[in-house]
Design an enzyme around this catalytic site. Structure first.
Site, mmCIF file in Angstrom:
data_model
loop_
_atom_site.group_PDB
_atom_site.id
_atom_site.type_symbol
_atom_site.label_atom_id
_atom_site.label_comp_id
_atom_site.label_asym_id
_atom_site.label_seq_id
_atom_site.Cartn_x
_atom_site.Cartn_y
_atom_site.Cartn_z
ATOM 1 N N GLY A 49 8.577 -5.619 7.167
ATOM 2 C CA GLY A 49 7.895 -5.783 8.457
ATOM 3 C C GLY A 49 8.891 -6.376 9.436
ATOM 4 C CB ALA A 50 9.987 -5.262 12.791
ATOM 5 N NE ARG A 85 14.192 -1.910 5.577
ATOM 6 C CZ ARG A 85 12.870 -1.711 5.673
ATOM 7 N NH1 ARG A 85 12.041 -2.737 5.735
ATOM 8 N NH2 ARG A 85 12.387 -0.490 5.707
ATOM 9 C CG ASP A 220 10.098 -1.118 12.123
ATOM 10 O OD1 ASP A 220 9.013 -0.516 12.036
ATOM 11 O OD2 ASP A 220 10.473 -1.979 11.308
ATOM 12 C CG ASN A 230 5.610 1.733 13.246
ATOM 13 O OD1 ASN A 230 6.017 0.612 12.920
ATOM 14 N ND2 ASN A 230 4.420 2.167 12.906
ATOM 15 C CE LYS A 231 7.503 2.150 6.638
ATOM 16 N NZ LYS A 231 8.836 2.203 5.948
HETATM 17 O O1 MRU Z 1 9.540 -0.454 5.830
HETATM 18 P P1 MRU Z 1 8.646 -1.536 6.337
HETATM 19 O O2 MRU Z 1 7.486 -1.831 5.422
HETATM 20 O O3 MRU Z 1 9.404 -2.781 6.722
HETATM 21 O O4 MRU Z 1 8.041 -0.921 7.682
HETATM 22 C C1 MRU Z 1 7.246 -1.742 8.493
HETATM 23 C C2 MRU Z 1 6.697 -1.043 9.669
HETATM 24 O O5 MRU Z 1 7.007 0.090 9.955
HETATM 25 C C3 MRU Z 1 5.796 -1.834 10.556
HETATM 26 O O6 MRU Z 1 4.850 -1.007 11.183
HETATM 27 C C4 MRU Z 1 6.659 -2.513 11.635
HETATM 28 O O7 MRU Z 1 7.727 -3.201 11.062
HETATM 29 C C5 MRU Z 1 5.859 -3.459 12.451
HETATM 30 S S1 MRU Z 1 5.468 -4.940 11.552
HETATM 31 C C6 MRU Z 1 4.505 -5.897 12.560
#
Ligand code: MRU
Length: 343
Positions: A49-50, A85, A220, A230-231
């Protein structure tokens, strides 16, 4: 079930993280004292999570500083953490902020405390977007586990639930690592939010049947024109939402905006191991020699975003203007307190 799911803990000089890969089956905290442990926790998605990786890395840098007196070795270790990352800008933002400070631990504690108050403000600013009982689709995980605060997109739904708006969360399972099924559904249960889990591919039929009133996701990295990383699968949702005339919202703190880039074309997209897609629960579900494309994120064009919910307020198009306005806002810690608990 009542124990708080804090993804990052700093107590008595020691940094620990909740291994999110084990959730919801097991709550296990692990120590992170070395560069290897900190980098592995981030790159394996034990901490993810970012905003959360930003908070964790901030503490990590402070811990490494206290253990490493050799300047060159410390600089190398800090750079390894900074680049653990590539996509979420919060990671580099937090590391740079701590490195530039006089007292690194104090700065890490400030980043963590600010994240809580920023999340509270995002939640408060976002609830006006939803009518009572709104059915809101969300993707990946954007709750307290993803921010080390109260959450961004899911934080808005948690705030709406607390305000008596009784939202219904439609939770995308979020292939391949199931952050939606494993983490978001768990956080909905803990927050008392009514929720329905679906496979990512069910979004189109759910929208076509009129089962979705709005979409809200986290981010992100966001470029100056509103392009949003984003994801993986978020871009699909934005296109589907536009086709079905459903508002698509992004909730994110100012630290997720990268004011140095003009568009999403400049956002580096992390590609992860083939086994994450080709296997499931430790067993291969595809031929082991399968060639796999496994981007962890995609970029949604800014013109598909109806609004950004930030701690400073809700941003609307044209984004080159509203995001430039956000860039010029004073640092959060300098903002006058609001009448309520957040700013
Ligand atoms: O790969 P991850 O689980 O770190 O991906 C997270 C996401 O894509 C979230 O939507 C993003 O980081 C926002 S967290 C508030």
């Amino acid at each position: 079930m009542s124990e708080a799911l804090e993804p990052v803990r700093f107590e008595n000089g020691a940094l620990h993280y909740l291994d999110q890969r084990l959730l919801p089956a097991e709550i296990r905290y692990e120590p992170a004292q070395t560069c290897e442990e900190i980098v592995a926790a981030i790159s394996s998605l034990a901490v993810r999570g970012a905003p959360c990786i930003g908070v964790f890395a901030a503490y990590g840098i402070a811990v490494l500083r206290s253990r490493e007196s050799d300047e060159k070795a410390f600089a190398t270790a800090a750079e390894r953490v900074r680049s653990a990352r590539p996509t979420a800008v919060n990671l580099a933002w937090a590391v740079d902020r701590v490195l530039a400070s006089e007292d690194m631990l104090a700065e890490a504690l400030a980043i963590h405390a600010e994240q809580r108050s920023i999340d509270a403000a995002i939640g408060e600013n976002g609830i006006s977007l939803f009518a009572k009982g709104a059915r809101v689709l969300t993707h990946c995980n954007t709750g307290p586990l993803a921010t080390a605060g109260y959450g961004t997109a899911l934080g808005v739904l948690i705030a709406a639930q607390r305000a008596g708006l009784a939202p219904h969360a439609i939770v995308d399972e979020t292939r391949p690592l199931l952050q939606g099924a494993r983490l978001t559904y768990l956080e909905c249960l803990r927050a008392g939010i009514d929720a329905t889990l679906q496979v990512d591919a069910a979004a189109a039929i759910a929208m076509a049947r009129g089962q979705i009133d709005a979409v809200i996701v986290g981010a992100d990295r966001i470029a100056r024109n509103g392009d949003t990383a984003n994801k993986i699968g978020t871009y699909n949702l934005a296109i589907l939402a536009a086709y079905h005339n459903i508002p698509f919202y992004v909730a994110a703190p100012r630290s997720t905006f990268d004011f140095s880039i003009a568009s999403g074309a400049e956002i580096p997209i992390e590609e992860r191991a083939a086994a994450e897609v080709a296997s499931f629960g430790g067993h291969f579900v595809a031929p082991q020699e399968a060639t796999v494309f496994n981007p962890a994120f995609d970029v949604t064009p800014g013109h598909l975003v109806a609004a950004f919910v930030t701690e400073y307020g809700v941003l609307r198009p044209p984004y080159d203007e509203s995001i430039a306005g956000l860039a010029g806002r004073p640092h959060w810690s300098a903002m006058p307190p609001r009448a309520s608990s957040s700013r």
